[in-house]
Design a protein around this motif. Structure first.
Motif, PDB file in Angstrom:
ATOM      1  N   ILE A 182       0.414  -1.141  -0.537  1.00 59.25           N
ATOM      2  CA  ILE A 182       0.158  -0.082   0.274  1.00 59.25           C
ATOM      3  C   ILE A 182       0.897   1.158   0.159  1.00 59.25           C
ATOM      4  O   ILE A 182       1.728   1.359   0.565  1.00 59.25           O
ATOM      5  CB  ILE A 182      -1.217   0.131   1.230  1.00 59.25           C
ATOM      6  N   ASP A 183       0.504   1.913  -0.938  1.00 60.97           N
ATOM      7  CA  ASP A 183       1.278   3.305  -1.044  1.00 60.97           C
ATOM      8  C   ASP A 183       0.329   4.573  -0.835  1.00 60.97           C
ATOM      9  O   ASP A 183      -1.010   4.836  -0.234  1.00 60.97           O
ATOM     10  CB  ASP A 183       1.858   4.044  -2.105  1.00 60.97           C
ATOM     11  N   LYS A 184       1.103   5.569  -0.314  1.00 59.23           N
ATOM     12  CA  LYS A 184      -0.341   6.920   0.616  1.00 59.23           C
ATOM     13  C   LYS A 184      -1.058   7.066  -0.567  1.00 59.23           C
ATOM     14  O   LYS A 184      -2.244   7.294  -0.141  1.00 59.23           O
ATOM     15  CB  LYS A 184       1.334   8.300   0.555  1.00 59.23           C
ATOM     16  N   GLU A 185      -0.510   7.104  -1.702  1.00 64.25           N
ATOM     17  CA  GLU A 185      -1.726   7.477  -2.637  1.00 64.25           C
ATOM     18  C   GLU A 185      -2.959   6.808  -3.044  1.00 64.25           C
ATOM     19  O   GLU A 185      -4.080   7.157  -2.437  1.00 64.25           O
ATOM     20  CB  GLU A 185      -1.137   7.951  -4.262  1.00 64.25           C
ATOM     21  N   THR A 186      -2.567   5.316  -3.065  1.00 61.01           N
ATOM     22  CA  THR A 186      -3.918   4.446  -2.454  1.00 61.01           C
ATOM     23  C   THR A 186      -4.611   4.336  -1.494  1.00 61.01           C
ATOM     24  O   THR A 186      -5.526   4.379  -1.561  1.00 61.01           O
ATOM     25  CB  THR A 186      -3.035   2.882  -3.363  1.00 61.01           C
ATOM     26  N   TRP A 187      -3.666   4.604  -0.669  1.00 61.33           N
ATOM     27  CA  TRP A 187      -4.474   4.743   0.671  1.00 61.33           C
ATOM     28  C   TRP A 187      -5.623   5.193   0.251  1.00 61.33           C
ATOM     29  O   TRP A 187      -6.535   5.201   1.771  1.00 61.33           O
ATOM     30  CB  TRP A 187      -3.528   4.272   1.954  1.00 61.33           C
ATOM     31  N   GLY A 188      -4.838   6.934   0.526  1.00 62.45           N
ATOM     32  CA  GLY A 188      -6.110   7.959   0.392  1.00 62.45           C
ATOM     33  C   GLY A 188      -7.139   7.547  -0.359  1.00 62.45           C
ATOM     34  O   GLY A 188      -8.157   8.081  -0.251  1.00 62.45           O
ATOM     35  N   ALA A 189      -6.856   7.368  -1.340  1.00 64.94           N
ATOM     36  CA  ALA A 189      -7.858   7.052  -2.532  1.00 64.94           C
ATOM     37  C   ALA A 189      -9.168   5.773  -1.779  1.00 64.94           C
ATOM     38  O   ALA A 189     -10.157   5.659  -1.907  1.00 64.94           O
ATOM     39  CB  ALA A 189      -7.569   6.282  -3.962  1.00 64.94           C
ATOM     40  N   TRP A 190      -8.406   4.515  -1.288  1.00 62.64           N
ATOM     41  CA  TRP A 190      -8.917   4.125  -0.608  1.00 62.64           C
ATOM     42  C   TRP A 190      -9.858   4.659   0.695  1.00 62.64           C
ATOM     43  O   TRP A 190     -11.658   4.776   0.848  1.00 62.64           O
ATOM     44  CB  TRP A 190      -8.711   2.931   0.092  1.00 62.64           C
ATOM     45  N   ILE A 191      -9.590   5.675   1.888  1.00 60.58           N
ATOM     46  CA  ILE A 191     -10.133   6.550   2.576  1.00 60.58           C
ATOM     47  C   ILE A 191     -11.442   7.279   2.204  1.00 60.58           C
ATOM     48  O   ILE A 191     -12.673   7.741   2.892  1.00 60.58           O
ATOM     49  CB  ILE A 191      -9.243   7.017   3.833  1.00 60.58           C
ATOM     50  N   ARG A 192     -10.853   7.787   0.580  1.00 65.05           N
ATOM     51  CA  ARG A 192     -11.814   8.636   0.548  1.00 65.05           C
ATOM     52  C   ARG A 192     -12.941   7.958   0.005  1.00 65.05           C
ATOM     53  O   ARG A 192     -14.623   8.053  -0.330  1.00 65.05           O
ATOM     54  CB  ARG A 192     -11.259  10.005  -1.176  1.00 65.05           C
ATOM     55  N   LEU A 201      -6.463   7.775 -10.827  1.00 65.86           N
ATOM     56  CA  LEU A 201      -7.281   7.699  -9.110  1.00 65.86           C
ATOM     57  C   LEU A 201      -8.343   8.441  -8.295  1.00 65.86           C
ATOM     58  O   LEU A 201      -9.012   8.019  -8.065  1.00 65.86           O
ATOM     59  CB  LEU A 201      -5.900   8.341  -8.071  1.00 65.86           C
ATOM     60  N   GLU A 202      -8.753   9.196  -9.696  1.00 60.50           N
ATOM     61  CA  GLU A 202      -9.778  10.070  -8.934  1.00 60.50           C
ATOM     62  C   GLU A 202     -11.058   8.728 -10.003  1.00 60.50           C
ATOM     63  O   GLU A 202     -12.002   8.638  -9.703  1.00 60.50           O
ATOM     64  CB  GLU A 202      -9.926  11.526  -9.844  1.00 60.50           C
ATOM     65  N   ASP A 203     -10.910   8.430 -11.084  1.00 58.95           N
ATOM     66  CA  ASP A 203     -11.518   7.570 -12.099  1.00 58.95           C
ATOM     67  C   ASP A 203     -11.814   6.415 -11.172  1.00 58.95           C
ATOM     68  O   ASP A 203     -12.886   5.697 -10.685  1.00 58.95           O
ATOM     69  CB  ASP A 203     -10.924   7.420 -13.168  1.00 58.95           C
ATOM     70  N   TYR A 204     -10.225   6.034 -10.313  1.00 58.58           N
ATOM     71  CA  TYR A 204     -10.830   4.414  -9.613  1.00 58.58           C
ATOM     72  C   TYR A 204     -11.045   4.899  -8.781  1.00 58.58           C
ATOM     73  O   TYR A 204     -12.160   3.476  -8.414  1.00 58.58           O
ATOM     74  CB  TYR A 204      -9.175   4.623  -8.737  1.00 58.58           C
ATOM     75  N   GLN A 205     -11.451   5.885  -7.635  1.00 58.64           N
ATOM     76  CA  GLN A 205     -12.289   6.435  -6.628  1.00 58.64           C
ATOM     77  C   GLN A 205     -13.556   6.237  -7.010  1.00 58.64           C
ATOM     78  O   GLN A 205     -14.710   5.336  -6.529  1.00 58.64           O
ATOM     79  CB  GLN A 205     -12.584   7.460  -6.612  1.00 58.64           C
ATOM     80  N   ASP A 206     -14.346   6.477  -8.272  1.00 61.74           N
ATOM     81  CA  ASP A 206     -15.875   6.642  -8.770  1.00 61.74           C
ATOM     82  C   ASP A 206     -15.695   5.192  -9.405  1.00 61.74           C
ATOM     83  O   ASP A 206     -16.984   6.148  -9.206  1.00 61.74           O
ATOM     84  CB  ASP A 206     -15.596   7.623  -9.928  1.00 61.74           C
ATOM     85  N   ILE A 207     -15.455   4.534 -10.020  1.00 66.73           N
ATOM     86  CA  ILE A 207     -16.183   3.815  -9.989  1.00 66.73           C
ATOM     87  C   ILE A 207     -15.710   2.711  -8.721  1.00 66.73           C
ATOM     88  O   ILE A 207     -17.100   2.390  -8.840  1.00 66.73           O
ATOM     89  CB  ILE A 207     -14.709   2.469 -10.894  1.00 66.73           C
ATOM     90  N   ALA A 208     -15.207   2.770  -7.767  1.00 74.06           N
ATOM     91  CA  ALA A 208     -15.265   2.067  -6.358  1.00 74.06           C
ATOM     92  C   ALA A 208     -16.897   1.947  -5.930  1.00 74.06           C
ATOM     93  O   ALA A 208     -17.844   1.446  -5.503  1.00 74.06           O
ATOM     94  CB  ALA A 208     -14.549   2.194  -5.196  1.00 74.06           C
ATOM     95  N   VAL A 209     -17.021   3.803  -6.085  1.00 72.23           N
ATOM     96  CA  VAL A 209     -18.368   4.284  -5.277  1.00 72.23           C
ATOM     97  C   VAL A 209     -19.624   3.777  -6.341  1.00 72.23           C
ATOM     98  O   VAL A 209     -20.486   3.164  -5.737  1.00 72.23           O
ATOM     99  CB  VAL A 209     -18.062   5.375  -5.052  1.00 72.23           C
ATOM    100  N   ALA A 210     -19.265   3.532  -7.718  1.00 68.16           N
ATOM    101  CA  ALA A 210     -20.789   3.491  -9.098  1.00 68.16           C
ATOM    102  C   ALA A 210     -21.202   1.997  -9.286  1.00 68.16           C
ATOM    103  O   ALA A 210     -21.646   1.713  -7.823  1.00 68.16           O
ATOM    104  CB  ALA A 210     -20.077   3.938  -9.889  1.00 68.16           C
ATOM    105  N   LEU A 211     -19.933   1.259  -8.146  1.00 73.10           N
ATOM    106  CA  LEU A 211     -20.268   0.143  -8.303  1.00 73.10           C
ATOM    107  C   LEU A 211     -20.999   0.068  -6.935  1.00 73.10           C
ATOM    108  O   LEU A 211     -21.748  -1.312  -6.482  1.00 73.10           O
ATOM    109  CB  LEU A 211     -19.280  -1.016  -7.685  1.00 73.10           C
ATOM    110  N   THR A 212     -20.727   0.274  -5.930  1.00 69.08           N
ATOM    111  CA  THR A 212     -22.337   0.220  -4.266  1.00 69.08           C
ATOM    112  C   THR A 212     -23.336   1.213  -4.882  1.00 69.08           C
ATOM    113  O   THR A 212     -24.257   0.539  -3.441  1.00 69.08           O
ATOM    114  CB  THR A 212     -21.262   0.355  -3.296  1.00 69.08           C
ATOM    115  N   ARG A 213     -23.573   2.103  -5.654  1.00 68.52           N
ATOM    116  CA  ARG A 213     -24.750   2.197  -5.906  1.00 68.52           C
ATOM    117  C   ARG A 213     -26.238   1.487  -6.097  1.00 68.52           C
ATOM    118  O   ARG A 213     -27.215   2.159  -5.339  1.00 68.52           O
ATOM    119  CB  ARG A 213     -24.442   3.860  -6.788  1.00 68.52           C
ATOM    120  N   SER A 214     -25.930   0.142  -6.836  1.00 68.31           N
ATOM    121  CA  SER A 214     -27.407  -0.872  -6.463  1.00 68.31           C
ATOM    122  C   SER A 214     -27.126  -1.903  -6.654  1.00 68.31           C
ATOM    123  O   SER A 214     -25.623  -2.848  -6.680  1.00 68.31           O
ATOM    124  CB  SER A 214     -27.807  -0.627  -7.859  1.00 68.31           C
TER     125      SER A 214
END
Length: 203
Positions: A17-27, A140-153
């Motif tokens: 885990i690197d700092k940028e990935t960790w920040g993305a996960w928490i966001r 990283l922004e796209d990564y976060q958006d994809i993860a969030v979108a998967l859980t909307r339904s």
């Protein structure tokens, strides 16, 4: 594990885990109400766990309490147990290898962000044999958006996991018999080449 929570599984060793990935996960956690981040306790000391919780709090207040650490599981059970997560989050600099394969075996969609090195592109290589299971981000922004979108339904997520399960039946990634046949053929070719003098073996 909270029964109604959305569970993001990040089961790679924490040293990946690197700092940028960790920040993305928490966001991602902060954007999905009631979600938790499931981490492996493998090679994680109490001190490391405390540091990770503090690091989560630095990104989003309250996130430190939404980390769930579990011990390693018996070999014959770990794939099924990992399948209890909803979405798998891959590490960025050094991808999951067996871990990504295990997630796909558990019918989990895996969010990946490929880099330029081999180690950072391995998970995205699973897209070719199983595109239903690998979601490739461009940033990283796209990564976060994809993860969030998967859980909307919940229903859409369930359907995606069913698609992964169905696709596995015909994917070469999970065709063990064909893999073994090709390996045996390659080994026979090597042996025949050596016996015929066509293969040079270094001392």
């Amino acid at each position: 594990m909270p029964e109604e929570a959305v569970v993001f599984g990040a089961m790679n060793r924490v040293k990946k885990i690197d700092k940028e990935t960790w920040g993305a996960w928490i966001r991602v956690l902060s954007r999905v109400e009631g979600s938790v981040l499931w981490l492996s306790r493998l090679a994680v000391s109490n001190q490391t766990e405390a540091r990770l919780r503090r690091a989560a709090e630095e990104v989003a207040v309250g996130a430190g309490d939404r980390l769930v650490f579990t011990e390693t599981f018996p070999a014959m059970e770990h794939v099924a147990i990992k399948g209890l997560a909803d979405v798998a989050l891959d590490t960025r600099v050094y991808n999951g290898h067996v871990t990504t394969g295990d997630a796909l075996w558990g019918d989990l969609p895996v969010v990946v962000l490929p880099g330029v090195s081999m180690a950072s592109r391995l998970s995205s290589s699973f897209w070719t044999p199983l595109p239903e299971g690998i979601l490739v981000a461009r940033s990283l922004e796209d990564y976060q958006d994809i993860a969030v979108a998967l859980t909307r339904s919940r229903e859409a997520l369930r359907q995606r996991r069913e698609e992964i399960a169905a696709a596995k039946l015909s994917s070469p990634l999970f065709d063990t018999s064909r893999w073994v046949m090709r390996l045996e053929r390659a080994l026979r070719m090597i042996l025949e080449g050596a016996e015929g003098g066509d293969l040079v073996v270094a001392d």
